[in-house]
Design a protein around this motif. Structure first.
Motif, PDB file in Angstrom:
ATOM      1  N   ILE A  86       0.854  -1.192   0.000  1.00  0.00           N
ATOM      2  CA  ILE A  86       0.000   0.000   0.000  1.00  0.00           C
ATOM      3  C   ILE A  86       0.890   1.242   0.000  1.00  0.00           C
ATOM      4  CG2 ILE A  86      -1.923   1.171   1.162  1.00  0.00           C
ATOM      5  CD1 ILE A  86      -2.398  -1.453   2.707  1.00  0.00           C
ATOM      6  N   SER A  87       0.502   2.233  -0.773  1.00  0.00           N
ATOM      7  CA  SER A  87       1.283   3.470  -0.816  1.00  0.00           C
ATOM      8  C   SER A  87       0.370   4.682  -0.844  1.00  0.00           C
ATOM      9  CB  SER A  87       2.192   3.486  -2.050  1.00  0.00           C
ATOM     10  OG  SER A  87       1.420   3.427  -3.237  1.00  0.00           O
ATOM     11  N   ALA A  88       0.826   5.757  -0.205  1.00  0.00           N
ATOM     12  CA  ALA A  88       0.159   7.057  -0.302  1.00  0.00           C
ATOM     13  C   ALA A  88       0.773   7.798  -1.472  1.00  0.00           C
ATOM     14  CB  ALA A  88       0.337   7.838   0.987  1.00  0.00           C
ATOM     15  N   GLU A  89      -0.071   8.353  -2.344  1.00  0.00           N
ATOM     16  CA  GLU A  89       0.397   9.014  -3.550  1.00  0.00           C
ATOM     17  C   GLU A  89       0.178  10.525  -3.446  1.00  0.00           C
ATOM     18  OE1 GLU A  89       1.839   7.266  -6.059  1.00  0.00           O
ATOM     19  OE2 GLU A  89       1.586   5.435  -4.864  1.00  0.00           O
ATOM     20  N   ILE A  90       1.147  11.287  -3.927  1.00  0.00           N
ATOM     21  CA  ILE A  90       1.066  12.750  -3.909  1.00  0.00           C
ATOM     22  C   ILE A  90       0.081  13.228  -4.969  1.00  0.00           C
ATOM     23  CG2 ILE A  90       2.371  14.876  -4.323  1.00  0.00           C
ATOM     24  CD1 ILE A  90       4.857  13.360  -3.271  1.00  0.00           C
ATOM     25  N   SER A  91      -0.725  14.230  -4.608  1.00  0.00           N
ATOM     26  CA  SER A  91      -1.662  14.830  -5.562  1.00  0.00           C
ATOM     27  C   SER A  91      -1.889  16.285  -5.165  1.00  0.00           C
ATOM     28  CB  SER A  91      -2.995  14.076  -5.566  1.00  0.00           C
ATOM     29  OG  SER A  91      -3.775  14.439  -4.444  1.00  0.00           O
ATOM     30  N   ASN A  92      -2.719  16.983  -5.951  1.00  0.00           N
ATOM     31  CA  ASN A  92      -3.038  18.363  -5.579  1.00  0.00           C
ATOM     32  C   ASN A  92      -4.435  18.493  -5.000  1.00  0.00           C
ATOM     33  OD1 ASN A  92      -4.706  18.246  -7.821  1.00  0.00           O
ATOM     34  ND2 ASN A  92      -3.337  19.433  -9.132  1.00  0.00           N
ATOM     35  N   GLY A  93      -5.075  17.363  -4.632  1.00  0.00           N
ATOM     36  CA  GLY A  93      -6.348  17.459  -3.932  1.00  0.00           C
ATOM     37  C   GLY A  93      -7.450  16.590  -4.494  1.00  0.00           C
ATOM     38  N   THR A  94      -8.679  16.877  -4.031  1.00  0.00           N
ATOM     39  CA  THR A  94      -9.827  16.032  -4.305  1.00  0.00           C
ATOM     40  C   THR A  94     -10.033  15.730  -5.781  1.00  0.00           C
ATOM     41  OG1 THR A  94     -11.039  16.659  -2.288  1.00  0.00           O
ATOM     42  CG2 THR A  94     -12.348  15.898  -4.146  1.00  0.00           C
ATOM     43  N   ALA A  95     -10.059  16.738  -6.625  1.00  0.00           N
ATOM     44  CA  ALA A  95     -10.375  16.515  -8.036  1.00  0.00           C
ATOM     45  C   ALA A  95      -9.383  15.561  -8.687  1.00  0.00           C
ATOM     46  CB  ALA A  95     -10.414  17.846  -8.782  1.00  0.00           C
ATOM     47  N   GLN A  96      -8.094  15.764  -8.453  1.00  0.00           N
ATOM     48  CA  GLN A  96      -7.085  14.868  -9.017  1.00  0.00           C
ATOM     49  C   GLN A  96      -7.213  13.476  -8.412  1.00  0.00           C
ATOM     50  OE1 GLN A  96      -3.019  16.246  -8.827  1.00  0.00           O
ATOM     51  NE2 GLN A  96      -2.201  14.336  -9.621  1.00  0.00           N
ATOM     52  N   ASN A  97      -7.491  13.414  -7.114  1.00  0.00           N
ATOM     53  CA  ASN A  97      -7.657  12.117  -6.449  1.00  0.00           C
ATOM     54  C   ASN A  97      -8.775  11.303  -7.101  1.00  0.00           C
ATOM     55  OD1 ASN A  97      -5.677  12.889  -4.654  1.00  0.00           O
ATOM     56  ND2 ASN A  97      -7.092  13.386  -2.998  1.00  0.00           N
ATOM     57  N   ILE A  98      -9.895  11.963  -7.318  1.00  0.00           N
ATOM     58  CA  ILE A  98     -11.057  11.276  -7.880  1.00  0.00           C
ATOM     59  C   ILE A  98     -10.757  10.783  -9.291  1.00  0.00           C
ATOM     60  CG2 ILE A  98     -13.385  11.713  -8.791  1.00  0.00           C
ATOM     61  CD1 ILE A  98     -13.850  13.361  -6.190  1.00  0.00           C
ATOM     62  N   ARG A  99     -10.128  11.609 -10.082  1.00  0.00           N
ATOM     63  CA  ARG A  99      -9.853  11.209 -11.465  1.00  0.00           C
ATOM     64  C   ARG A  99      -8.804  10.092 -11.518  1.00  0.00           C
ATOM     65  NH1 ARG A  99     -12.564  13.857 -15.076  1.00  0.00           N
ATOM     66  NH2 ARG A  99     -13.653  15.762 -14.437  1.00  0.00           N
ATOM     67  N   ALA A 100      -7.824  10.146 -10.635  1.00  0.00           N
ATOM     68  CA  ALA A 100      -6.830   9.069 -10.583  1.00  0.00           C
ATOM     69  C   ALA A 100      -7.487   7.743 -10.215  1.00  0.00           C
ATOM     70  CB  ALA A 100      -5.736   9.415  -9.574  1.00  0.00           C
ATOM     71  N   ARG A 124     -21.821  17.865 -11.372  1.00  0.00           N
ATOM     72  CA  ARG A 124     -20.983  19.058 -11.212  1.00  0.00           C
ATOM     73  C   ARG A 124     -19.775  18.995 -12.151  1.00  0.00           C
ATOM     74  NH1 ARG A 124     -19.478  20.867  -5.109  1.00  0.00           N
ATOM     75  NH2 ARG A 124     -17.484  19.863  -5.596  1.00  0.00           N
ATOM     76  N   GLU A 125     -18.546  18.952 -11.619  1.00  0.00           N
ATOM     77  CA  GLU A 125     -17.374  18.948 -12.501  1.00  0.00           C
ATOM     78  C   GLU A 125     -16.978  17.554 -12.972  1.00  0.00           C
ATOM     79  OE1 GLU A 125     -17.434  19.284  -9.180  1.00  0.00           O
ATOM     80  OE2 GLU A 125     -15.407  19.593  -8.379  1.00  0.00           O
ATOM     81  N   TYR A 126     -17.800  16.532 -12.661  1.00  0.00           N
ATOM     82  CA  TYR A 126     -17.453  15.157 -13.009  1.00  0.00           C
ATOM     83  C   TYR A 126     -18.443  14.534 -14.002  1.00  0.00           C
ATOM     84  CZ  TYR A 126     -14.576  15.853  -8.871  1.00  0.00           C
ATOM     85  OH  TYR A 126     -13.691  16.354  -7.962  1.00  0.00           O
ATOM     86  N   THR A 127     -19.043  15.346 -14.837  1.00  0.00           N
ATOM     87  CA  THR A 127     -20.051  14.839 -15.769  1.00  0.00           C
ATOM     88  C   THR A 127     -19.464  13.895 -16.818  1.00  0.00           C
ATOM     89  OG1 THR A 127     -19.778  16.848 -17.102  1.00  0.00           O
ATOM     90  CG2 THR A 127     -21.593  16.825 -15.493  1.00  0.00           C
ATOM     91  N   ASP A 128     -18.153  13.934 -16.998  1.00  0.00           N
ATOM     92  CA  ASP A 128     -17.519  13.047 -17.974  1.00  0.00           C
ATOM     93  C   ASP A 128     -17.212  11.665 -17.407  1.00  0.00           C
ATOM     94  OD1 ASP A 128     -15.652  14.455 -16.303  1.00  0.00           O
ATOM     95  OD2 ASP A 128     -14.026  13.646 -17.539  1.00  0.00           O
ATOM     96  N   LEU A 129     -17.420  11.465 -16.092  1.00  0.00           N
ATOM     97  CA  LEU A 129     -17.145  10.174 -15.470  1.00  0.00           C
ATOM     98  C   LEU A 129     -18.360   9.268 -15.541  1.00  0.00           C
ATOM     99  CD1 LEU A 129     -15.159  11.163 -12.236  1.00  0.00           C
ATOM    100  CD2 LEU A 129     -14.268  10.612 -14.511  1.00  0.00           C
TER     101      LEU A 129
END
Length: 342
Positions: A86-100, A124-129
């Protein structure tokens, strides 16, 4: 000769009976020996063989709360289950986390409750998912709306801000949260003058009077707010009663929360406001066994984990379901039912 063979046969029978009795005695002694004395049973009963799996948790900026929390969770899990990677991955927050997580670059992630809800709904901003591809794992620490005015301001309520200049922190707070709060008070962004600023610039603007009010969502106390509270003085406006109820009913990812009195200089009484949780969500197809073991481990090692990072302690049975605005993963649900909170 017959007597000789009879004597030999008698000796053989006696020896056989002795051997049989010895074996029975040995078996009885073995049965009465405590299991802990057996080398085969010396392993801890807590050790459970599990299916090996690799899980990446998209967390947040390096050194930030979410990254450090997820790193602590990963470390504890691998100590408990050596089969897991298990690893914690660096991101810039919620939106990037969700897309990853949607793209399976990560299998679990940190998301604010509203981000989790809209990602699940593909709104909202995830209509493409694709809708329905996420599941809830656990809820953690609060992030609370701070709606601030200078200490010497005549403003006592958000109702008083119509026609005022309001600064809101960049991103989700300005784009989504500020309109929600204004809506509860019968206003839209057309009724105020909105400026979107980074946190430091926003607090400077509030301090020097460039804006009448400022809004930010954060855990507390936050150093940038504490500095202005100590030097210029601030008031934090309450969001309570029918307005808070309206927000919760229409935007269920927001719940009533309190900024404890004394958290900021000059604010001695509790401030009643609203906020949301930082939550852990995962792909809905993530192993049920893994999610069960993950939730069980972080909940039952709460004291150990909060010594690693204080915010780890907020992932506990008292508040873990507060942010559950999407379906709970079956593995998490199994543990929560065992724990008696579902």
């Amino acid at each position: 000769m017959k007597k000789f063979f009879s004597a030999v046969l008698a000796v053989i029978m006696v020896l056989a009976l002795v051997a049989c009795g010895s074996n029975q005695a040995s078996s009885a002694a073995s049965a009465s020996t405590p299991a802990s004395d057996s080398p085969a049973s010396s392993a801890s009963s807590a050790e459970v063989k599990v299916e090996p799996i690799t899980v990446r948790i998209s967390a947040g900026p390096s050194g930030g709360n979410n990254f450090l929390i997820c790193a602590a969770f990963a470390d504890q899990m691998m100590k408990t289950f050596p089969e897991y990677t298990i690893s914690a991955e660096i991101s810039n927050g919620t939106a990037q986390n969700i897309r990853a997580t949607a793209e399976n670059e990560a299998q679990m992630c940190v998301a604010m409750s509203d981000g989790a809800m809209y990602a699940y709904e593909a709104g909202r901003e995830y209509t493409d998912l694709e809708a329905g591809q996420f599941a809830y794992v656990a809820g953690g620490y609060q992030t609370i709306i701070h709606f601030m005015v200078p200490a010497n301001s005549s403003v006592e309520s958000i109702y008083d801000l119509k026609g005022s200049k309001i600064a809101a922190s960049q991103g989700t707070t300005c784009q989504y949260y500020l309109p929600i709060v204004l809506e509860a008070y019968g206003m839209t962004t057309d009724d105020v003058e909105v400026t979107q600023l980074q946190l430091a610039d926003m607090m400077n603007a509030l301090s020097d009077g460039t804006v009448d009010a400022a809004m930010h969502i954060t855990s507390y106390p936050l150093a940038a707010i504490s500095d202005v509270a100590a030097t210029k003085g601030i008031k934090i406006l309450n969001i309570v009663d029918k307005e808070a109820e309206y927000i919760h009913e229409n935007y269920p990812f927001f719940s009533p929360m309190i900024i404890a009195g004394g958290s900021y200089q000059g604010i001695s009484e509790d401030v009643q406001t609203i906020g949301t949780l930082n939550t852990l969500i995962c792909r809905s197809d993530l192993s049920e066994e893994f999610v069960y073991n993950f939730v069980k481990t972080i909940m039952e090692n709460n004291d150990t984990l909060k010594n690693v990072h204080p915010k780890c302690g907020d992932f506990n049975l008292d508040n873990t379901l507060t942010g559950a605005v999407i379906p709970i993963h079956p593995g998490a649900e199994k543990y929560y039912k065992e724990a008696g909170i579902l």
